[in-house]
Motif scaffolding. Structure first.
Motif, PDB file in Angstrom:
ATOM      1  N   THR A   1     -15.542 -10.026  -2.217  1.00  0.00           N
ATOM      2  CA  THR A   1     -14.573  -9.015  -2.637  1.00  0.00           C
ATOM      3  C   THR A   1     -15.194  -8.020  -3.614  1.00  0.00           C
ATOM      4  OG1 THR A   1     -13.731 -10.548  -4.335  1.00  0.00           O
ATOM      5  CG2 THR A   1     -12.523 -10.446  -2.255  1.00  0.00           C
ATOM      6  N   THR A   2     -16.212  -8.448  -4.359  1.00  0.00           N
ATOM      7  CA  THR A   2     -16.962  -7.492  -5.184  1.00  0.00           C
ATOM      8  C   THR A   2     -17.594  -6.426  -4.287  1.00  0.00           C
ATOM      9  OG1 THR A   2     -17.445  -9.124  -6.902  1.00  0.00           O
ATOM     10  CG2 THR A   2     -18.899  -7.215  -6.780  1.00  0.00           C
TER      11      THR A   2
ATOM     12  N   TYR B   1     -14.523  -4.226  -2.566  1.00  0.00           N
ATOM     13  CA  TYR B   1     -13.850  -3.265  -3.438  1.00  0.00           C
ATOM     14  C   TYR B   1     -14.839  -2.282  -4.049  1.00  0.00           C
ATOM     15  CZ  TYR B   1      -9.305  -5.454  -3.019  1.00  0.00           C
ATOM     16  OH  TYR B   1      -8.104  -5.912  -2.518  1.00  0.00           O
TER      17      TYR B   1
ATOM     18  N   ASN C   1     -13.633   1.290  -2.822  1.00  0.00           N
ATOM     19  CA  ASN C   1     -13.039   2.045  -3.930  1.00  0.00           C
ATOM     20  C   ASN C   1     -13.939   3.145  -4.482  1.00  0.00           C
ATOM     21  OD1 ASN C   1     -10.826   0.439  -3.739  1.00  0.00           O
ATOM     22  ND2 ASN C   1     -11.008  -0.522  -5.742  1.00  0.00           N
TER      23      ASN C   1
ATOM     24  N   ARG D   1      -9.779 -12.366  -6.227  1.00  0.00           N
ATOM     25  CA  ARG D   1      -9.251 -11.239  -7.007  1.00  0.00           C
ATOM     26  C   ARG D   1     -10.143 -10.904  -8.198  1.00  0.00           C
ATOM     27  NH1 ARG D   1      -6.953  -8.728  -3.424  1.00  0.00           N
ATOM     28  NH2 ARG D   1      -8.236 -10.204  -2.260  1.00  0.00           N
TER      29      ARG D   1
ATOM     30  N   GLN E   1       0.791  -1.230   0.000  1.00  0.00           N
ATOM     31  CA  GLN E   1       0.000   0.000   0.000  1.00  0.00           C
ATOM     32  C   GLN E   1       0.824   1.282   0.000  1.00  0.00           C
ATOM     33  OE1 GLN E   1      -3.593  -0.222   2.530  1.00  0.00           O
ATOM     34  NE2 GLN E   1      -3.025  -2.351   2.934  1.00  0.00           N
TER      35      GLN E   1
ATOM     36  N   SER F   1     -16.344  -7.813   5.427  1.00  0.00           N
ATOM     37  CA  SER F   1     -15.027  -8.175   5.958  1.00  0.00           C
ATOM     38  C   SER F   1     -15.123  -9.381   6.886  1.00  0.00           C
ATOM     39  CB  SER F   1     -14.420  -6.984   6.708  1.00  0.00           C
ATOM     40  OG  SER F   1     -14.177  -5.909   5.838  1.00  0.00           O
TER      41      SER F   1
ATOM     42  N   ALA G   1     -12.568  -8.536  -6.984  1.00  0.00           N
ATOM     43  CA  ALA G   1     -11.914  -7.259  -6.694  1.00  0.00           C
ATOM     44  C   ALA G   1     -11.659  -6.470  -7.970  1.00  0.00           C
ATOM     45  CB  ALA G   1     -10.598  -7.514  -5.955  1.00  0.00           C
TER      46      ALA G   1
ATOM     47  N   SER H   1     -13.485  -2.996  -9.047  1.00  0.00           N
ATOM     48  CA  SER H   1     -12.623  -1.828  -9.260  1.00  0.00           C
ATOM     49  C   SER H   1     -12.828  -1.246 -10.652  1.00  0.00           C
ATOM     50  CB  SER H   1     -11.150  -2.215  -9.066  1.00  0.00           C
ATOM     51  OG  SER H   1     -10.920  -2.678  -7.742  1.00  0.00           O
TER      52      SER H   1
ATOM     53  N   LEU I   1      -2.423  -5.923  -7.795  1.00  0.00           N
ATOM     54  CA  LEU I   1      -3.630  -6.719  -7.602  1.00  0.00           C
ATOM     55  C   LEU I   1      -3.629  -7.931  -8.521  1.00  0.00           C
ATOM     56  CD1 LEU I   1      -6.242  -6.481  -5.886  1.00  0.00           C
ATOM     57  CD2 LEU I   1      -7.320  -5.422  -7.861  1.00  0.00           C
TER      58      LEU I   1
ATOM     59  N   SER J   1      -3.056  -0.952 -10.215  1.00  0.00           N
ATOM     60  CA  SER J   1      -3.754  -2.240 -10.303  1.00  0.00           C
ATOM     61  C   SER J   1      -2.817  -3.404 -10.565  1.00  0.00           C
ATOM     62  CB  SER J   1      -4.808  -2.178 -11.413  1.00  0.00           C
ATOM     63  OG  SER J   1      -4.198  -1.937 -12.668  1.00  0.00           O
TER      64      SER J   1
END
Length: 442
Positions: free
Chosen positions: A261-262, A265, A269, A392, A37, A361, A395, A399, A65, A62
């Protein structure tokens, strides 16, 4: 007495070596979060130096990722092949050196290349750290330990956010990258000289003497250890991730992880963009995201305690249902905002965003506990890596498509939240498709 290592470990008191293994794995993931990060923290400075726009710089942002997803699966497979300890050491070396190398990047493409390499290390470290720590913890502490480990990466992000401004002022962004990379490299020494592969893994590989030697660190007295027959009828339990016996586990975790994760993020985001478009100031919108980050850390620890008490099935099912209700309430609240939000309009939205982060989470943290429990030692690292890899996909989709969904609504947030609600429902797959849940501790 013939007994599996997991059973013997669960009957013995918690020993210092198990705690040390957990602490070192947590240090790896904190370092992982810092290195992953740091680019986001110094992005404005790097963008100005490279002379590019923010959209172009998104390529570098990205890249890690993408590497993370590939590294989690590939590194997990490597952990099941040569051992979690050496795979974890190799992954940490890779992302520490990639961070140092990124300090010499001269343009966005060089930066993106090194971030892909670093992402390979980030993902591999995550899969192997969770598998290794979980195998050294007794069953009564395993779920709590594994979900707590998932806090390591966001904690590293908070730490780098606190340290980076001072370091950048003193040494510039390039010097800061070097400092973080070298600091991470020091953790490799702890991995090599302190950590050991678990007897469960060693027995699955037929290394009986090494398993006995490792087991002596936490179990007193002579024991005849046998390989775990972990959710399989095959002698020794040596199966791969895509063995037919793992079908429901792979399917349920894969769908649910990508869905969670959808949600994560999508909210983390795009909340700032969504709220500023609705008339909130940047500071107010950013505050909502920071609250979501804090609740994410707190619930990751709480999820392990809930699983310990109730088991994973009701916990994940509850998180999913509550997330659906929270998204419905949040969509209604944002959609019905006045053109100029009043003083009292912000607090309910901040609370609802914080609650949504609690539930997605908590779901993700629960998946780590489920995968550590459900995959046998012969493919545990690869199984965890597979889950992260599929996650991922969600994610990257959130994103990339979140902004398009907000634009699609032409001022309405309903298309965006429709996708979020569907994803929240799909998290139920982990509760009802998976056939190997963590039982409550008795």
């Amino acid at each position: 007495m013939v007994i599996s290592f997991s059973d013997a470990l669960s009957r013995a008191p918690l020993k210092a070596f198990s705690v040390a293994t957990f602490v070192i794995c947590m240090l790896v993931l904190v370092a992982d979060g810092m290195d992953a990060q740091v680019l986001g923290i110094v992005a404005p400075i790097v963008i100005e130096e490279f002379g590019i726009d923010r959209g172009t710089f998104g390529i570098a942002m990205s890249a890690a990722l993408v590497g993370f997803g590939i590294g989690s699966w590939g590194g997990g497979w490597l952990g099941d092949t040569i051992g979690r300890r050496w795979s974890l050491a190799l992954a940490t070396v890779v992302f520490s050196l990639a961070t140092v190398a990124a300090s010499q990047a001269g343009d966005v493409w060089q930066m993106a290349g090194w971030r892909v390499v670093g992402g390979l290390g980030f993902g591999s470290a995550y899969a192997n750290a969770i598998a290794l720590a979980g195998e050294w913890l007794p069953a009564r502490w395993r779920s709590v330990g594994v979900t707590t480990l998932s806090v390591g990466t966001p904690a590293g992000g908070l730490l780098v956010a606190a340290l980076a401004p001072t370091l950048v002022e003193l040494y510039g962004w390039r010097g800061s990258f070097i400092i973080f990379g070298i600091g991470t490299f020091l953790v490799v020494l702890l991995i090599v000289f302190v950590l050991r592969d678990s007897p469960s893994f060693l027995l699955a590989r037929g290394k009986v003497e090494e398993a006995r030697s490792a087991a002596a660190r936490v179990i007193e007295g002579p024991l005849e250890l046998e390989a775990e027959r972990h959710h399989t009828d095959r002698e020794g339990g040596s199966i791969g991730v895509f063995d037919r016996s793992n079908l429901r586990l792979n399917l349920g975790i894969g769908i649910a992880f990508a869905a969670a994760t959808t949600c994560a993020y999508g909210i983390l985001n795009w909340t700032t963009t969504m709220l500023t478009a609705q008339g909130f100031s940047f500071e107010e919108a950013s505050y909502a995201v920071s609250v979501a980050g804090l609740t994410s850390i707190a619930v990751s620890i709480a999820a392990g305690l809930l699983i310990q008490r109730f088991g994973s099935k009701p916990v994940v099912a509850s998180f999913s249902a509550l997330l659906v209700l929270t998204f419905l309430a949040l969509a209604y609240k944002v959609e019905t905002l006045p053109e100029v939000p009043g003083e009292g309009d912000g607090l309910p939205i901040v609370v609802l965003i914080g609650l949504s982060a609690t539930f997605f989470s908590g779901s993700i943290a629960s998946f780590y506990a489920m995968m550590t429990h459900a995959y046998p030692p012969s493919c545990r690292s690869a199984g965890i890596g597979f889950g992260i890899f599929v996650g991922r996909a969600g994610a990257i989709a959130a994103s990339g498509l979140g902004g398009w969904l907000l634009d699609l609504g032409q001022g309405s947030v309903l298309p965006f939240f429709a996708v979020m609600i569907v994803a929240a429902v799909l998290i139920q797959s982990a509760a009802f498709v998976v056939d190997r849940h963590v039982p409550p501790t008795r």
